[in-house]
Design an enzyme around this catalytic site. Structure first.
Site, PDB file in Angstrom:
ATOM      1  CE  LYS A   1      -2.872  -6.188  -4.927  1.00  0.00           C
ATOM      2  NZ  LYS A   1      -3.776  -4.689  -4.375  1.00  0.00           N
TER       3      LYS A   1
ATOM      4  CG  ASP B   1       1.300  -5.817  -5.165  1.00  0.00           C
ATOM      5  OD1 ASP B   1       1.680  -6.597  -5.334  1.00  0.00           O
ATOM      6  OD2 ASP B   1       1.571  -4.778  -4.035  1.00  0.00           O
TER       7      ASP B   1
END
Length: 271
Positions: free
Chosen positions: A214, A233
């Site tokens: 991420k 996320d």
């Protein structure tokens, strides 16, 4: 002062979109206004309707801020390409249509998004503020505004880990210290990343301590402007599960799915 008209620009939405942590809202009697530290400079941007005022010279706007705010990308065209049957994505894009993908400093984004892990925006801003104050160069702009430049890799590599803890960084202190050392010793060459393309650049970023999938995607999107990067996320994973159980249509939006991700993220965050 440089004045620009753009119907797909909202300095307030950009400030609140979670991609830039050294932009803060300022008091303004009419419209919106922010103060920004980027690329070693301080600048104020104000907006009334579709009119944006950049408090800088035309030369600096053309050389720095036009690219930084991605002013030459046609965001209306991107929104217009959304599948007309995708009511969720249409609503998200309409809601956040003033967001633009900023082209920020690579080193600053690496450290900023390492700090962002398991953190909220308010606390991230505070951590970065302390880091800059303790390790960045103090500067004063032409109007007397004092600010701090972002710390160099060398300054953070030379910092003691327990000193970094004092910036409220917690376990991320070690990540930052090791990442700074990796850059200083040439384990990852930042200057080469823009030429590598998304896949290879992400592979290089994943070599850095504290950089996972991420965070690497955030760096690719917000620093390298690789708009195919699609950070996932908790917010985005929930949206994907609820709205796209059969999978998000990446093939349709391949080259700019990261821009659509920002609309989705902001919509989920603010709606």
């Amino acid at each position: 002062m440089v004045c620009v008209e753009n119907s797909n620009f909202s300095i307030g939405q950009i400030c609140q979109s979670g991609q830039c942590f050294r932009m803060s809202e300022l008091e303004c009697s009419d419209g919106e206004k922010v103060g920004l530290v980027a690329h070693g400079r301080y600048m104020e941007v104000s907006q009334l309707g579709n009119t944006i005022y950049f408090d800088c010279t035309q030369t600096d706007y053309d050389r720095i801020w036009k690219k930084y705010f991605d002013m030459e990308t046609d965001y209306a065209k991107i929104i217009g390409s959304i599948d007309t049957q995708d009511s969720y994505l249409l609503a998200a894009a309409e809601f956040g249509k003033g967001i633009r993908i900023l082209q920020q400093d690579l080193w600053e984004m690496i450290i900023s998004f390492i700090i962002s892990q398991q953190n909220n925006i308010k606390r991230i801003r505070r951590c970065i503020q302390l880091l800059c104050k303790n390790y960045g160069e103090q500067k004063v702009d032409d109007n007397g505004v004092e600010y701090y430049d972002f710390p160099t890799p060398q300054s953070l590599a030379h910092a003691q880990i327990d000193e970094l803890y004092a910036c409220n960084l917690g376990y991320r202190s070690r990540y930052i210290h090791e990442t700074a050392n990796s850059i200083c010793n040439g384990s990852v060459a930042l200057e080469c990343l823009p030429q590598l393309g998304y896949t290879k650049a992400k592979e290089e970023l994943l070599k850095l301590c504290g950089v996972g999938e991420k965070v690497a995607d955030c760096i690719c999107l917000f620093a390298l402007h690789m708009t195919e990067a699609f950070p996932k996320d908790t917010h985005i994973n929930k949206v994907l599960a609820a709205k796209y159980p059969e999978g998000f249509p990446f093939e349709r939006y391949a080259s700019y799915s990261g821009i659509l991700q920002q609309y989705m993220f902001y919509y989920d965050l603010k709606k």
